[in-house]
Design an enzyme around this catalytic site. Structure first.
Site, short mmCIF file in Angstrom:
data_model
loop_
_atom_site.label_atom_id
_atom_site.label_comp_id
_atom_site.label_asym_id
_atom_site.label_seq_id
_atom_site.Cartn_x
_atom_site.Cartn_y
_atom_site.Cartn_z
CG HIS A 10 -2.14 0.83 1.05
ND1 HIS A 10 -2.14 2.20 1.10
CD2 HIS A 10 -3.43 0.48 0.81
CE1 HIS A 10 -3.36 2.65 0.90
NE2 HIS A 10 -4.17 1.63 0.71
CE LYS A 36 8.45 14.39 -2.23
NZ LYS A 36 7.79 15.68 -2.58
#
Length: 591
Positions: A10, A36
């Site tokens: 996730h 990121k």
């Protein structure tokens, strides 16, 4: 008892380690991978947590994962039968489910030494969020709310925590989601990357809520706190919207349909200028979210009679809405832990298992410094190994003799308008730099936003910078007076104070503050005190130590960022790397 908590496969993959009910370490995978919102299996974060705790994987008793494919099965089945979604949508969900069942094997492969002996626990996504909010809060009792995109077929959950008990009392299920609404409208406004919602929140004060009537067509509120989306404006419920969760930055396809463009006008392309209509849409999106958020939480307060609120989920990053809770409801205190989004699910899963196995609440997260730290010897070694490169860049290295002198010199540089990289102690847990991996500047300078964007950030001009404020001074400078240690609430700055700190005052007179406590971060507190002694201002401008990358984790990354930008000073533990004036001019000439 040792519990390893995971948010895996996730966005914002992460790990934490809890020993006997106390948090020992926590970190997001992105800080190690340097991508990121990295999504996948967080091997580097796990390795760090084990090393920080001084244990091997074989010594871990329990592994808690913030996803449970068995949750809400009847709702899932009813949706598939009733709505008959695209087969690709169903297959995509099954693929994610299979990935999580492989976690024991992935752990064994990543950490040789025998198969893990731990017991594995799947914790429902929103229960993990709720636990991450309440179980580490300072509250004995609180209303607890989780709002995000989707997890385990739900987008929203709420309940009440009392002592060692936490119960879910209600949920809102797929396909209705405030998080998805905000994300889809963020895409429509030309911000396509995962996590760009904060840009819409920053843009909103520059517009007017002229499109609120249209927003109320997209999101319909119901009495008692519920809401639903008009699904004509979305794609996620009927077809597979391709996304990438495994081994890199999360990537999404468009979540909105052509009907949304018919309603609001054509989408903005990322390279197109921002116009007034975009500003008005952003303001209207934020206003709609706030309407739905307060429609949800106000009845929960009335029904429970409780005045404490603990928030989690990706939408708990909406610091503007969070900062209005006391004004618009009867809640008196708000707590949002440092990593309220999906990374924090690792924390909540671990503490939920701790309580499930008979553990008692006793840990309060009052600071965010749970990541890697580095000894003075390690910092000196990095600087020594790269001393020739540092000298060639026109910089010199010095070492402070004691903390007071270090903070006085750094505060004087900040007061002189210099941009300072501040790298101290253990790295922050969560998305915010909070005085350990920060860039620190003078909040009094009206031109500081332009200076920062020119020297380092190179980001949209409408995005605000935040103030780090001594805890004792909050009421003197802000209209609210509460503890906000993790920069998760926006307060209005007192009108008479706004001209004094223009660099951290947003266009609507607000500021997303961080309250700084001496006990939580004594060196950062001492720096701000030294700045106050020089200027009379008990705060500094604080922004994350990075340049279009994850916040720096290691000293090598801090030095790299310093050398490739026009930062003036790097304070690395007790070491000061100073860019000499001639070198600063040379760097300026290259830009």
């Amino acid at each position: 008892m040792i519990i390893l908590g995971l948010n895996a496969f996730h966005a914002d993959s992460s790990a934490c380690l809890v020993r006997d009910g106390q948090l020992v370490a926590a970190a997001e995978e992105e800080r190690f991978r340097r991508i990121k919102h990295w999504a996948g299996f967080p091997t580097a974060a796990i390795a760090y947590c084990l090393a920080e705790a001084g244990v091997s994987l074989r010594e871990v008793d329990h592994v808690a994962i913030n996803q449970d494919s068995r949750a809400n099965q009847l709702k899932k089945a009813a949706y598939v039968v009733g709505q008959r979604p695209d087969l690709g949508l169903v297959l995509g969900r099954l693929k994610n489910r299979r990935a999580r069942t492989q976690i024991p094997e992935l752990l064994a492969k990543a950490f040789p030494g025998g198969a893990p002996r731990a017991e594995f626990h799947a914790v429902e996504h929103h229960l993990a969020h709720l636990s991450s909010a309440f179980d580490v809060s300072p509250f004995d009792a609180a209303v607890v709310v989780s709002v995000d995109g989707f997890g385990d077929f739900a987008s929203t959950a709420w309940g009440v925590g009392r002592g060692d008990d936490l119960q879910i009392e209600g949920r809102i299920y797929f396909p209705h989601s405030l998080g998805l609404f905000y994300q889809a409208l963020t895409q429509h406004l030309g911000f396509p990357h995962y996590g760009d919602e904060y840009k819409v929140m920053g843009l909103a004060p520059y517009g007017q809520p002229r499109r609120l009537d249209e927003m109320r067509k997209i999101v319909r509120l119901a009495p008692g706190g519920s809401f639903e989306l008009d699904l004509a404006y979305f794609r996620h419920h009927r077809e597979r919207t391709p996304y990438q969760w495994d081994g890199g930055a999360p990537v999404f396809a468009d979540l909105f349909s052509e009907a949304l463009e018919d309603l609001l006008g054509p989408r903005r392309r990322p390279d197109e200028p921002i116009e007034d209509r975009h500003r008005d849409i952003a303001r209207s999106v934020q206003a709609m979210y706030e309407e739905a958020f307060f429609n949800l939480i106000a009845p929960l307060q009335a029904a429970s009679g409780l005045t404490n609120l603990a928030l989690a989920g990706g939408c708990a990053a909406n610091s503007v809405a969070n900062g209005k809770v006391r004004r618009l409801t009867k809640f008196e205190r708000v707590y949002v832990q440092a990593a309220a989004g999906d990374a924090g699910g690792a924390l909540g899963a671990a503490f939920q298992v701790w309580r499930k196995l008979g553990g008692r609440r006793g840990f309060v997260m009052d600071h965010a410094l749970w990541g890697p730290g580095f000894s003075d010897h390690e910092l000196a070694s990095v600087l020594g190994a790269r001393s020739a490169e540092i000298a060639a860049g026109g910089c010199r290295i010095r070492r402070a003799t004691e903390q007071a002198a270090l903070c006085r010199e750094t505060a004087a540089a900040v007061a002189d308008g210099k941009v300072v990289g501040w790298f101290q102690g253990r790295m922050e847990w969560g998305p915010r730099a909070l005085g350990a991996r920060s860039i620190v500047c003078d909040p009094r300078r009206a031109d500081m936003k332009q200076i920062l964007n020119a020297k380092i950030k190179r980001r949209e001009s409408f995005r605000p910078f935040a103030p780090s404020v001594l805890d004792r001074a909050v009421g003197d400078w802000f209209e609210e007076d509460d503890d906000v240690p993790f920069m998760t609430q926006v307060f209005q700055i007192r009108e008479e104070k706004r001209p004094l700190i223009p660099a951290v005052t947003h266009v609507d007179g607000s500021g997303r503050l961080q309250t700084v406590h001496r006990a939580a971060n004594p060196r950062y507190y001492a720096l701000i005190e030294a700045f106050e002694a020089l200027t009379g201002t008990p705060m500094v401008l604080n922004t994350s130590f990075n340049e279009n990358e994850p916040v720096v984790c290691r000293p090598e990354e801090a030095l790299d960022c310093f050398l490739r930008t026009r930062m003036d000073l790097l304070v690395l533990g007790d070491h000061i790397v100073e860019r000499l004036p001639a070198a600063a001019d040379a760097v300026l000439a290259k830009v």
